[in-house]
Each structure stands twice: as C-alpha cells, then as structure tokens.
Design a protein around this motif. Structure first.
Motif, PDB file in Angstrom:
ATOM      1  N   PHE A 166       0.829  -1.200   0.000  1.00 17.38           N
ATOM      2  CA  PHE A 166       0.000   0.000   0.000  1.00 17.38           C
ATOM      3  C   PHE A 166       0.868   1.256   0.000  1.00 17.38           C
ATOM      4  O   PHE A 166       0.593   2.220  -0.723  1.00 17.38           O
ATOM      5  CB  PHE A 166      -0.907  -0.027   1.228  1.00 17.38           C
ATOM      6  CG  PHE A 166      -1.911   1.078   1.270  1.00 17.38           C
ATOM      7  CD1 PHE A 166      -2.897   1.159   0.313  1.00 17.38           C
ATOM      8  CD2 PHE A 166      -1.878   2.033   2.261  1.00 17.38           C
ATOM      9  CE1 PHE A 166      -3.828   2.174   0.346  1.00 17.38           C
ATOM     10  CE2 PHE A 166      -2.807   3.040   2.301  1.00 17.38           C
ATOM     11  CZ  PHE A 166      -3.779   3.119   1.347  1.00 17.38           C
ATOM     12  N   THR A 223      -7.028   1.039  -1.248  1.00 11.81           N
ATOM     13  CA  THR A 223      -7.257   0.224  -0.043  1.00 11.81           C
ATOM     14  C   THR A 223      -8.146  -0.957  -0.373  1.00 11.81           C
ATOM     15  O   THR A 223      -7.936  -2.054   0.164  1.00 11.81           O
ATOM     16  CB  THR A 223      -7.959   0.989   1.098  1.00 11.81           C
ATOM     17  OG1 THR A 223      -8.894   1.884   0.530  1.00 11.81           O
ATOM     18  CG2 THR A 223      -7.006   1.697   1.978  1.00 11.81           C
ATOM     19  N   THR A 268      -6.655  -4.515   0.621  1.00 14.31           N
ATOM     20  CA  THR A 268      -7.307  -5.402   1.587  1.00 14.31           C
ATOM     21  C   THR A 268      -7.633  -6.735   0.925  1.00 14.31           C
ATOM     22  O   THR A 268      -7.596  -7.778   1.574  1.00 14.31           O
ATOM     23  CB  THR A 268      -8.616  -4.809   2.128  1.00 14.31           C
ATOM     24  OG1 THR A 268      -9.343  -4.243   1.052  1.00 14.31           O
ATOM     25  CG2 THR A 268      -8.371  -3.786   3.190  1.00 14.31           C
ATOM     26  N   LEU A 325      -3.410   0.010   7.458  1.00 12.86           N
ATOM     27  CA  LEU A 325      -3.603   0.631   6.145  1.00 12.86           C
ATOM     28  C   LEU A 325      -4.258   1.995   6.291  1.00 12.86           C
ATOM     29  O   LEU A 325      -3.840   2.972   5.653  1.00 12.86           O
ATOM     30  CB  LEU A 325      -4.522  -0.232   5.281  1.00 12.86           C
ATOM     31  CG  LEU A 325      -3.973  -1.463   4.602  1.00 12.86           C
ATOM     32  CD1 LEU A 325      -5.033  -2.026   3.697  1.00 12.86           C
ATOM     33  CD2 LEU A 325      -2.762  -1.101   3.812  1.00 12.86           C
ATOM     34  N   LEU A 372     -11.985   5.149   6.620  1.00 14.91           N
ATOM     35  CA  LEU A 372     -11.156   4.041   6.149  1.00 14.91           C
ATOM     36  C   LEU A 372     -11.208   2.888   7.137  1.00 14.91           C
ATOM     37  O   LEU A 372     -11.295   1.726   6.735  1.00 14.91           O
ATOM     38  CB  LEU A 372      -9.712   4.503   5.989  1.00 14.91           C
ATOM     39  CG  LEU A 372      -9.416   5.198   4.680  1.00 14.91           C
ATOM     40  CD1 LEU A 372      -8.068   5.846   4.738  1.00 14.91           C
ATOM     41  CD2 LEU A 372      -9.450   4.201   3.563  1.00 14.91           C
ATOM     42  N   ASN A 396     -12.779  -0.466   5.827  1.00 14.44           N
ATOM     43  CA  ASN A 396     -11.890  -1.618   5.699  1.00 14.44           C
ATOM     44  C   ASN A 396     -12.501  -2.861   6.311  1.00 14.44           C
ATOM     45  O   ASN A 396     -12.283  -3.965   5.811  1.00 14.44           O
ATOM     46  CB  ASN A 396     -10.544  -1.328   6.371  1.00 14.44           C
ATOM     47  CG  ASN A 396      -9.623  -0.602   5.445  1.00 14.44           C
ATOM     48  OD1 ASN A 396      -9.904  -0.498   4.259  1.00 14.44           O
ATOM     49  ND2 ASN A 396      -8.528  -0.093   5.958  1.00 14.44           N
TER      50      ASN A 396
END
Lengths: 216, 242
Positions: free
Chosen positions: A27, A57, A61, A106, A131, A135
C-alpha cells in the motif's frame, strides 16, 4: 465465545509477518507512486487523491485477505473447528484479526499520506475514520469471496465481490465531496457504521455456511 | 392434491415432460407476438416529435432493460426455493437463467448505446441507470464464472444460490446509491426518468412488446432449463430412456 480462538488466530497471523506487513508495504508503494504519476503540486482537487486511496485500499485489503482461509483449509484446521461447531467464531475472529493487523494499519498509512497533502486535519481524521470502518466492510466481503473461491485463485473472488462493494465506494466518494464542501457528514458516517454493523454480523454466517459446504 | 401436484412438478422428470410438451409452442407463440409488436412499433406508429424515427428502438430497449432486472429477481426466488426446500429443479432453473440474463442485460446496454448516439450525442453516459445496469451485467458474468469453476456441481449450485441472494439484496442498494451519486455530479437533463409521459399511440405497442418479450424470455428459460436438466441428470435412467 471462546477467547482462546481469538488468541490463536492473532498469534497465527502475527507469526506470518509477510501476511500482514506485506500488504501495508504494498500500500505504501502504491501511495508513493501517486506523486510520481500525478503532479502533486498542481491544483488537482484533493478528492482525486482521496478516491485513489479508496480504490487502492480496496485492492490491498483484497491482497491481504487472500490466504485467510486457504491455509487452515488445507491442513484440516477448519474441519476440526467445524466438527466442534465453532466455525462461526473462527470466521468472526479471523476477520477481526485481519482488520486489526491489516485494515487499521492501512488506514493510518493513508491518513499520513492525506496529511502530507495539506488537507485540513478535520477532513483527514474523518477520512481515517471512514477508512477504518470501510476496511472492515471490505475485509468481510473479500473473506466471502475468498471462501467462495478457495483453491480457485483470487480473481474469481474479486470478480464476485467488487460489485457488492460499489455502494460503499459511492458513499465514500459522496462523503469526500461533502467534506470538501464543508457539509455535515453525520448522515453518511452513520450510514457507513450501520452498513458495517450489518455486514460484520451477517457475512460471517454466510461464510461459515460456504466453508461447511466446502468441507462436506 | 395441490401438494401432490407440486411434488410431481418439482421432480425434474415430470417438469421435463411438461416443458417438452409446452416449451416450444410457447416460445414460438411469444416469438411471433414479439415480431408482431416490433412490426406494429416500427411501421404503424408515428415518428416522435423530438427524436424522429430513432425512438423506435424503445420497443427493444425497454423490454430488455426491464427483463434484465426481473430475471435477477426470478433467479433469486428460485435460488431461495433451492436453499430452503432443497429442490434441485430450482437450482437448475436459476443456473440456466444466468446466461440468458447476461445476454439480455448486454442487449439492454447495447441498444441503449445505439439509442444514445442520435438522441444524447454520446454512446455512454455515467448516469445512475446505465451504471447500475453495467454492474448488473458484471454480476451475471461473475455468477456464471462461479458456477463454471466448480467440478462438483452440487456445491456450485449452493454457492451460486447464496451469492444470488446476496446480490438481489444489493440490487436496490446499488440503484439507490448510484442515484445519490449521480444527483450530485450530473444535471438531470439526460436521465430517462424525466422524460415526458408517453403517448398512447406509442404506449400500446410498447406494452405489447414488453409482454411479448417477457414471454419470449421465459420460453427461452424453459428450453435452457431442459438442457440443463439433461446435462446434470444424464446418468439417471429416465434420461437414458429418452
């Protein structure tokens, strides 16, 4: 709920350093490549970078959860849990552990990047919160995709699950625009939290159904 | 008595017999009906004031876009029936709907693009309806590839059904969320919803074509499910005796 399973899962993922440091480094590399490919000093609206961050992301992920079930499936651990009727707990804890060790780091890497763009601290912290929440949703759905495509490669899982994640991406995009316009974000944020609760409580059951079907 | 009827109908063997008897006549009937609707729409309706003759693709585009979503809902119903009552026939039917749904959705997108060139001046616009139809198309393709990737078809049926059920929850969500997104980014000048009400002269052939298209597609689904039954039950004795 058996707390030991949580510790075991945490330990197992923590020992496989490549599995959780790797995605974060990937990332970071992707983020480094933004300023190289886009002129970061020009007047591009910050929204461009934010939308890049959402999408990367999403993909990272996906990479991070690629092996979430396959190792335990190969060596029979999942079958043991299924016999003990603990499959749902394992799935739930696995997702939780992946969120803690991959999803949240992340989000913080992305937060640092957003801060470096001279975006105000309020918007950046809202983005961090979004985020962290999104996530968990991503990891849940990608675990579903990876459970479906066990031993079939992750392209199939991606192909199946990304359409389900498009509403989340749209909400995130809408949030960034409203945040940059200075509008209130409470509505979007609560919607996102609601989706997170729904997904995180419902998808583990679907995943354990799928895994049980695999084990039959 | 009703229960007995359902038990009989739900076995692939008797379904196959009934479908064999009625499938092709039904398909032929609705095919002719649809041709009739197209002839009516293409030759016996006046041209549109604004769009001229180009609007006539409506008689193919609207039924296709309508069916693209209806087929997914039907697929979800049959999948739920399969998961709840473990009726294999339902799984066969929902598996055979997926490719037809993909083709119909592609046709809706394609005819929409063709229609867009003379009326909107562009063949693609990222607005709510088009984007959600495109996502629907990709979902159909994902379902097909999921089913194809498993050797064990009984497993594939289960996964397919679970995924269809998640997908059908997602369809209204996608529609709604894309709506929000487009209301922010785009003026309402090019959405289909804000079109003025349609004149009865054009409405009747349109309704006619929608009904005929629904029948046509369900005829195709019946034929394709027969095909699927033969493929999946080829080692059963009744299939060997056909």
């Amino acid at each position: 709920m058996d707390r030991d399973i949580l510790y075991i899962e945490m330990y197992k993922l923590f020992k496989r350093r490549r599995a959780w440091i790797g995605p974060v480094l990937v990332f970071l590399l992707i983020i480094i490549s933004f300023p190289l490919t886009l002129d970061i000093n020009s007047d591009n609206p910050p929204q461009i970078y934010l939308s890049f961050i959402w999408i990367s992301t999403l993909l990272v992920t996906m990479l991070g959860t690629e092996l979430i079930f396959s190792d335990d499936f190969e060596d029979g651990t999942l079958e043991q849990y299924a016999v003990n009727d603990q499959l749902i707990e394992v799935v739930f804890y696995k997702i939780l552990v992946h969120w803690v060790l991959i999803g949240i780091p992340l989000a913080f890497v992305a937060f640092l990047f957003i801060l470096s763009l001279n975006i105000s601290i309020q918007i950046s912290s809202i983005a961090l919160l979004c985020l962290i929440i999104s996530n968990l949703i991503f990891i849940n759905f990608f675990s579903l995709g990876n459970a479906l495509s066990l031993k079939k490669g992750s392209i199939l899982g991606l192909l199946i699950t990304i359409p389900f994640l498009i509403p989340v991406l749209i909400v995130l995009g809408k949030m960034t625009t409203s945040a940059l316009l200075g509008l209130s974000l409470v509505g979007h944020l609560s919607l996102l939290v609601g989706v997170m609760i729904l997904v995180a409580s419902f998808i583990p059951f679907v995943i354990s159904f799928i895994l049980r079907t695999h084990l039959e | 008595m009703i229960k007995k009827f359902f038990h009989q109908f739900a076995s692939p063997k008797s379904y196959f017999a009934i479908a064999n008897k009625f499938g092709k006549p039904v398909l032929a009937f609705f095919f002719l009906l649809y041709i009739g609707a197209l002839v009516w729409g293409l030759f016996f309706t006046p041209p549109d004031v604004v769009q001229g003759d180009s609007y006539r693709i409506i008689y193919m585009h609207v039924p296709a876009s309508f069916m693209a979503q209806i087929l997914f809902v039907v697929m979800a119903i049959t999948s739920a029936v399969f998961l709840i009552w473990k009726l294999k026939l339902a799984a066969y039917v929902s598996k055979s709907i997926a490719p037809i749904g993909a083709i119909v959705t592609f046709f809706a997108l394609f005819s929409g693009s063709i229609w867009g060139i003379p009326t909107w001046g562009t063949w693609w616009q990222w607005d709510a309806r088009i984007t959600s139809t495109l996502i629907l198309f990709i979902m159909y393709l994902g379902l097909i590839s999921l089913h194809a990737s498993f050797e064990n078809k009984d497993k594939a049926d289960k996964f397919f059904s679970v995924l269809v059920l998640i997908g059908v929850v997602n369809i209204p969500v996608i529609k709604k969320s894309v709506d929000w997104w487009s209301t922010l980014h785009q003026s309402a000048s090019i959405t289909l919803t804000s079109k003025p009400a349609i004149d009865p002269v054009m409405l009747y052939p349109l309704m006619f074509s929608i009904v005929a298209f629904i029948g046509l597609i369900f005829g195709l689904v019946i034929l394709s499910s027969q095909n699927e039954i033969l493929k999946r039950e080829k080692y059963k004795s009744w299939v060997k005796n056909i």
